[in-house]
Design an enzyme around this catalytic site. Structure first.
Site, PDB file in Angstrom:
ATOM      1  N   ASP A  84      13.248  -2.921  14.488  1.00  0.00           N
ATOM      2  CA  ASP A  84      14.434  -1.989  13.918  1.00  0.00           C
ATOM      3  C   ASP A  84      13.762  -0.497  14.084  1.00  0.00           C
ATOM      4  OD1 ASP A  84      16.574  -1.342  12.693  1.00  0.00           O
ATOM      5  OD2 ASP A  84      16.284  -1.657  10.593  1.00  0.00           O
TER       6      ASP A  84
ATOM      7  N   GLU B  57       0.610  -1.188   0.059  1.00  0.00           N
ATOM      8  CA  GLU B  57      -0.150   0.215   0.111  1.00  0.00           C
ATOM      9  C   GLU B  57       0.816   1.279   0.027  1.00  0.00           C
ATOM     10  OE1 GLU B  57      -2.984   2.084   3.256  1.00  0.00           O
ATOM     11  OE2 GLU B  57      -1.989   0.218   3.547  1.00  0.00           O
ATOM     12  N   TRP B  58       0.522   2.251  -0.978  1.00  0.00           N
ATOM     13  CA  TRP B  58       1.220   3.593  -0.752  1.00  0.00           C
ATOM     14  C   TRP B  58       0.541   4.160   0.450  1.00  0.00           C
ATOM     15  CZ3 TRP B  58       5.360   5.983  -2.698  1.00  0.00           C
ATOM     16  CH2 TRP B  58       5.403   7.364  -2.618  1.00  0.00           C
TER      17      TRP B  58
END
Length: 290
Positions: A198, A94-95
């Site tokens: 992270d 998804e953008w």
């Protein structure tokens, strides 16, 4: 912009027509693009085998984070595939349109991370091994947290440093002391929270409505303080983030010592990836925690 073979594969797999492709910044490993289609735009990463081997773990990590159903935005996965003879491997998701931080961005981020960490497993690890940056990250399931952190986090990085000639013999004694003391320094069976893995400032973004989104994970189930520790390693987040997190879920005494132990993993990883510039930080941390 992208290879014709990749364009054809994406149009077939996603049932779209690609109108345009534009490179985007921020990635240091894969090629990254915004792809405009006759439907919704999407975010594309692609690369050769060395790059593409990280994509399945990233996809599985994002799906695990999304399954936690926290207030944090997590991009959904559309498709991932390894390279073939005629095209690179790819990851499509998804953008997420970006924007400016809302007034309560940091509070929402801290509260959201605490909510994410409430989603827990029965043991420490992950269903598959993945990567922390470009380094392999083993995730064998284990029942005790100190043993997991030693065998699945510290020991592989130390071995890699030895193999690359980056380990210093003067570190052997404090490392052995740390290994011996890990069962007393780390909790034996804390909640096995789903972790980003992270979480530094390069791996979150601000959505169009000013809310926090998390990207580029190295997900596994572990002690939640490992995520918080990483947020402090390279500059830290704003105090409002930490205050909101602690208000939502308080930390036990001794966090500062555990933080340094958890961040030793990331410092060793950076030593292995980027070289001797991290040696002093490794040494200082080893000396501080033992």
């Amino acid at each position: 912009m992208i290879p014709d073979s990749l364009r054809e594969t994406l149009e077939t797999h996603l049932d779209v027509t690609i109108d345009s492709v534009a490179a985007v910044g921020g990635g240091c490993i894969a090629n990254a693009c915004r792809v405009e289609t006759d439907g919704a735009p999407f975010f594309l990463k692609y690369g050769d085998e060395e790059v593409a081997r990280t994509f399945p773990g990233e996809a599985a990590g994002l799906e695990a984070l999304a399954a936690a159903d926290s207030p944090l935005t997590v991009p959904s996965i559309r498709e991932t595939a390894p390279p073939t003879d005629d095209r690179p491997g790819f990851l499509v998701m998804e953008w997420i349109n970006s924007g400016r931080r809302g007034r309560r961005f940091w509070e929402r981020f801290g509260e959201g991370l605490a909510a994410l960490h409430r989603h827990a497993a029965e043991a420490y690890g992950f269903d598959d091994d993945n990567f922390i940056g470009q380094s392999p990250q083993p995730n064998e399931w284990m029942d005790e947290w100190p043993a997991f952190f030693r065998s699945q986090r510290l020991e592989p990085q130390v071995q890699m440093a030895r193999e690359r000639g980056r380990w210093q013999s003067s570190w052997n004694r404090p490392l052995e002391t740390l290994y011996r003391r890990l069962p007393e320094l780390l909790p034996e069976t804390p909640d096995a929270s789903v972790l980003h893995g992270d979480l530094w400032k390069g791996n979150f973004m601000v959505t169009a409505v000013g809310e926090p989104a998390i990207i580029d994970p190295a997900t596994y189930y572990g002690h939640r303080e490992a995520d918080l520790a990483m947020t402090e390693l390279f500059g830290g987040f704003q105090d409002r983030f930490y205050d909101a997190y602690r208000s939502a879920w308080a930390l036990d005494p001794g966090y500062e010592t555990r933080r340094d132990i958890y961040n030793l993993y990331h410092l060793l990883n950076h030593l292995n990836l980027f070289g001797a510039g991290y040696a002093n930080s490794v040494q200082r941390t080893l000396n501080a925690v033992v």
